[in-house]
Motif scaffolding. Sequence first.
Motif, PDB file in Angstrom:
ATOM      1  N   LEU A  57      31.073  56.896  34.938  1.00 50.51           N
ATOM      2  CA  LEU A  57      30.494  56.346  36.060  1.00 50.51           C
ATOM      3  C   LEU A  57      29.589  55.003  35.664  1.00 50.51           C
ATOM      4  CD1 LEU A  57      29.377  59.349  38.204  1.00 50.51           C
ATOM      5  CD2 LEU A  57      31.157  57.476  38.825  1.00 50.51           C
ATOM      6  N   ILE A  58      28.983  55.192  34.303  1.00 50.80           N
ATOM      7  CA  ILE A  58      28.238  53.916  33.599  1.00 50.80           C
ATOM      8  C   ILE A  58      29.026  52.874  33.560  1.00 50.80           C
ATOM      9  CG2 ILE A  58      27.044  53.552  31.613  1.00 50.80           C
ATOM     10  CD1 ILE A  58      25.954  56.369  31.418  1.00 50.80           C
ATOM     11  N   MET A 114      39.974  52.322  30.864  1.00 54.29           N
ATOM     12  CA  MET A 114      39.747  51.945  32.063  1.00 54.29           C
ATOM     13  C   MET A 114      38.637  50.724  32.245  1.00 54.29           C
ATOM     14  SD  MET A 114      41.288  53.810  34.060  1.00 54.29           S
ATOM     15  CE  MET A 114      42.388  55.287  33.720  1.00 54.29           C
ATOM     16  N   LEU A 115      37.926  50.809  31.100  1.00 57.07           N
ATOM     17  CA  LEU A 115      36.953  49.600  31.062  1.00 57.07           C
ATOM     18  C   LEU A 115      37.708  48.223  30.643  1.00 57.07           C
ATOM     19  CD1 LEU A 115      33.791  48.728  30.444  1.00 57.07           C
ATOM     20  CD2 LEU A 115      34.466  48.615  27.938  1.00 57.07           C
ATOM     21  N   ILE A 116      38.838  48.399  29.790  1.00 57.11           N
ATOM     22  CA  ILE A 116      39.503  47.118  29.599  1.00 57.11           C
ATOM     23  C   ILE A 116      40.235  46.644  30.850  1.00 57.11           C
ATOM     24  CG2 ILE A 116      41.415  46.218  28.262  1.00 57.11           C
ATOM     25  CD1 ILE A 116      40.757  48.161  25.979  1.00 57.11           C
ATOM     26  N   ALA A 117      40.731  47.469  31.753  1.00 54.62           N
ATOM     27  CA  ALA A 117      41.350  47.161  32.969  1.00 54.62           C
ATOM     28  C   ALA A 117      40.305  46.667  33.666  1.00 54.62           C
ATOM     29  CB  ALA A 117      41.971  48.504  33.284  1.00 54.62           C
ATOM     30  N   GLN A 118      39.027  47.093  33.765  1.00 55.23           N
ATOM     31  CA  GLN A 118      37.818  46.747  34.682  1.00 55.23           C
ATOM     32  C   GLN A 118      37.616  45.051  34.278  1.00 55.23           C
ATOM     33  OE1 GLN A 118      33.829  47.439  33.975  1.00 55.23           O
ATOM     34  NE2 GLN A 118      33.736  48.590  35.872  1.00 55.23           N
TER      35      GLN A 118
ATOM     36  N   LEU B  60      38.731  54.738  41.691  1.00 49.34           N
ATOM     37  CA  LEU B  60      38.520  56.247  40.835  1.00 49.34           C
ATOM     38  C   LEU B  60      37.966  56.049  39.540  1.00 49.34           C
ATOM     39  CD1 LEU B  60      38.889  59.158  41.691  1.00 49.34           C
ATOM     40  CD2 LEU B  60      40.965  58.971  40.461  1.00 49.34           C
ATOM     41  N   PHE B  61      38.271  55.335  38.868  1.00 50.13           N
ATOM     42  CA  PHE B  61      37.850  55.210  37.114  1.00 50.13           C
ATOM     43  C   PHE B  61      37.158  53.734  36.918  1.00 50.13           C
ATOM     44  CE2 PHE B  61      41.416  58.386  36.864  1.00 50.13           C
ATOM     45  CZ  PHE B  61      40.698  59.510  36.534  1.00 50.13           C
ATOM     46  N   ARG B  62      37.461  53.032  37.740  1.00 57.20           N
ATOM     47  CA  ARG B  62      36.823  51.545  37.285  1.00 57.20           C
ATOM     48  C   ARG B  62      35.763  50.882  38.076  1.00 57.20           C
ATOM     49  NH1 ARG B  62      42.929  49.015  37.631  1.00 57.20           N
ATOM     50  NH2 ARG B  62      42.666  50.266  39.552  1.00 57.20           N
ATOM     51  N   GLY B  63      35.233  51.695  39.005  1.00 58.17           N
ATOM     52  CA  GLY B  63      34.118  51.149  39.778  1.00 58.17           C
ATOM     53  C   GLY B  63      34.624  50.185  40.866  1.00 58.17           C
ATOM     54  N   ASN B  64      33.606  49.410  41.362  1.00 56.52           N
ATOM     55  CA  ASN B  64      33.770  48.675  42.622  1.00 56.52           C
ATOM     56  C   ASN B  64      34.592  47.371  42.391  1.00 56.52           C
ATOM     57  OD1 ASN B  64      31.686  50.332  43.509  1.00 56.52           O
ATOM     58  ND2 ASN B  64      32.207  49.436  45.242  1.00 56.52           N
ATOM     59  N   TYR B  65      35.399  46.939  43.268  1.00 55.58           N
ATOM     60  CA  TYR B  65      36.165  45.820  43.223  1.00 55.58           C
ATOM     61  C   TYR B  65      36.462  45.083  44.451  1.00 55.58           C
ATOM     62  CZ  TYR B  65      40.352  48.171  44.184  1.00 55.58           C
ATOM     63  OH  TYR B  65      41.360  49.358  44.731  1.00 55.58           O
ATOM     64  N   VAL B  66      36.658  43.789  44.403  1.00 54.07           N
ATOM     65  CA  VAL B  66      36.973  42.998  45.662  1.00 54.07           C
ATOM     66  C   VAL B  66      38.610  42.935  45.630  1.00 54.07           C
ATOM     67  CG1 VAL B  66      36.887  40.768  46.919  1.00 54.07           C
ATOM     68  CG2 VAL B  66      34.980  41.602  45.335  1.00 54.07           C
ATOM     69  N   LEU B  67      38.949  43.494  46.564  1.00 48.86           N
ATOM     70  CA  LEU B  67      40.462  43.708  46.743  1.00 48.86           C
ATOM     71  C   LEU B  67      41.058  42.359  47.233  1.00 48.86           C
ATOM     72  CD1 LEU B  67      43.152  45.379  46.441  1.00 48.86           C
ATOM     73  CD2 LEU B  67      42.834  46.022  48.847  1.00 48.86           C
ATOM     74  N   LEU B  68      42.039  41.590  46.524  1.00 52.22           N
ATOM     75  CA  LEU B  68      42.367  40.337  46.940  1.00 52.22           C
ATOM     76  C   LEU B  68      43.568  40.467  47.646  1.00 52.22           C
ATOM     77  CD1 LEU B  68      40.802  38.477  43.966  1.00 52.22           C
ATOM     78  CD2 LEU B  68      39.720  38.561  46.202  1.00 52.22           C
ATOM     79  N   TYR B 137      39.384  42.313  41.675  1.00 54.91           N
ATOM     80  CA  TYR B 137      38.446  41.610  40.805  1.00 54.91           C
ATOM     81  C   TYR B 137      37.098  42.534  40.844  1.00 54.91           C
ATOM     82  CZ  TYR B 137      35.938  37.734  39.174  1.00 54.91           C
ATOM     83  OH  TYR B 137      35.146  36.790  38.484  1.00 54.91           O
ATOM     84  N   PHE B 138      37.197  42.970  39.740  1.00 50.26           N
ATOM     85  CA  PHE B 138      35.936  44.206  39.418  1.00 50.26           C
ATOM     86  C   PHE B 138      34.618  43.756  39.381  1.00 50.26           C
ATOM     87  CE2 PHE B 138      39.938  46.376  38.299  1.00 50.26           C
ATOM     88  CZ  PHE B 138      39.798  47.466  39.018  1.00 50.26           C
ATOM     89  N   MET B 139      33.622  44.018  39.841  1.00 48.54           N
ATOM     90  CA  MET B 139      32.194  43.477  39.832  1.00 48.54           C
ATOM     91  C   MET B 139      31.366  44.827  40.170  1.00 48.54           C
ATOM     92  SD  MET B 139      32.612  40.322  42.543  1.00 48.54           S
ATOM     93  CE  MET B 139      31.557  38.987  41.555  1.00 48.54           C
ATOM     94  N   PRO B 140      30.115  44.484  39.726  1.00 47.27           N
ATOM     95  CA  PRO B 140      29.019  45.527  40.048  1.00 47.27           C
ATOM     96  C   PRO B 140      28.967  45.702  41.533  1.00 47.27           C
ATOM     97  CG  PRO B 140      28.117  44.021  38.394  1.00 47.27           C
ATOM     98  CD  PRO B 140      29.432  43.525  38.888  1.00 47.27           C
TER      99      PRO B 140
END
Lengths: 427, 179
Positions: A57-58, A114-118, B60-68, B137-140
């Motif tokens: 989550l972090i 997952m971080l690299i993918a992000q 699920l694992f990578r946080g929020n993103y803008v789906l393009l 596109y992953f972002m906070p």
Amino acid sequence: MAREVSDWVREGLIEPAQGEAILAQYGAKMEDATDSSLGYFMLTALAILFVGLALILIVSHNWDEIPRLTRMLGLVFITLAVNLQGMRLMLTGSDKAGIFWLFFGSICYGTTIMLIAQIYHIGEHFPDGILYWSLGVLPLIFITRSRLITFLCLGLATIWALVEIEIEFFPSIYPLFMIAGIWLAWVRKDSVLLLLSGLAGLIFWVNLLLAWIGGEWYTFEAIIDQIPGTIAIGLFLTGCSWLLMRHADSQLKRYGQILHLWLIRGGLLLLFVLSFSDVWQEFSKEEYLFGLFTPLVIVVSGIAAFFLSKPSGSNAYGPVLLNTLFFFLSFLWIDLGNVNEMWLAIITNLMLLFTGLWLIHRGIEDSTTQFFYTGVGVLLITALLRYFDLIGDYIGGAILFIVAALILFGAARYWQSQKLKKERANA
Amino acid sequence: MREIFKTWTPANKRFLAIGLAITISAQMMVLVTEYLSSVWPLWFGNPITLETKPVDPRSLFRGNYVLLNYTISDISKNLTHEDFKPGEVGYVTLKEEDGLFVATALQHEKPETGIYIRGRVKKVKPDYRLKYGIEAYFMPKEKALQTERSVRGGAQAEIFLLSNGKAALSKLICAKGDC
């Protein structure tokens, strides 16, 4: 049982060596009675899992103020350090601590993927990330023989398979993980949960494969062949469970008993579903993808199960033969057409009746309360279902109940006469 | 062979050391490969600009993103004479029109010339819908929501393309507000 035997030793009824010998028959040890290490192990493992989830989550928060190379190298370094610490502990003999570190290292490894993918906005086929995670953990099953790491690997592989299915991809190498789980259960002989999880995973995958074939190899389309296919696997596993129950090793014997119990539960659930005529009516509208081959699979697997269970006696091979015959003829009838769903539902209900009787009989013969009460439960649930869901009209339902009552009366009288015969012979 | 296999247990320190060293190295190799395959198009690819239509979910694992979603995500069946099934790989030939790249053809085989992008068919009706691996596109979270609002006024994405059609998303360019 370990606690009971420990009490006998404490009271001086038996010697400690005798206590150990008795418990060894059931795959237990005296120390199991006072063993609190399992609680410690489980709680620590859960704590590490929670730390791992916190880490994911972090990372998910996406700290874009920190340069991406710093973020990535930081997590790669943590993964490497945690794994090396696990390796060091394992090599210096601190196995449990080493396993915990490697377990955490495995979570860190997945988080880094997952971080690299992000960081690089990889959107191409997202399940691949979970697959690489599971594959990275897979060798640790063989190297460490740890149940904890195996459950992590199997859990990840199952998440991967479910995500693949959701986007209509076939998880082709899923059995690899399940076989690894079954292998460890076999080698360690102390994790029936691992054995059952692995087998359930394989059955699930076979069903997926059949649905994938039904969808012409590019989508999932449920087909009727899945039901006879699953029954065939169930019959074969029943034979295997009897083989295990005859094994000299008490742990493998226990595997056999528990596998057998779960197969009975699965079989009963299936019979309850099939006891409704509407279900058979739905089946009769379907066509087999593999034609006559589908019901034939039941026969082949039933014959194998018969030979595997035969040395255990009629209590073992009798139900195998009866179920093989019932399922083969029913599904063959569907294949040939002109199905009378009412008759199939009536025969299914009679099968439930016979299964209930057999379970009560086994419960009394083997002094196994679980079988006895399951048998009573089967008879009661069948009666309840048929009372609410009549087969035919009121008269048809009443006739079915009278036939069932006659069979039960007959069985009770036969039982009584057998008991009297035995008593006379003993006298 | 059977004897060797029998000695391969965690009690054998040599087996443990070699096994763990290989596994940890393999894990590191996976991470390096993933990293390199992510940055390769950004280092060696050619930039193109595509028009986008976004929404904002959470992975699920990578946080929020803008789906393009791109204008080239939906390919008219008029642009191809070949049949595609869901899951199949397709190459979309691109042509520049007023600074933006648009699709001109879809085929199974890699085109011999021109600029093209590799995608996978997701839907086949009414037109073909393709995914190119550049849809997230992953972002906070807060930024993702802000970006989502900004891109509603129109946005473009800078994409880097390798000669084999593999694409990597570099950045978003919004017509109004910050991206």
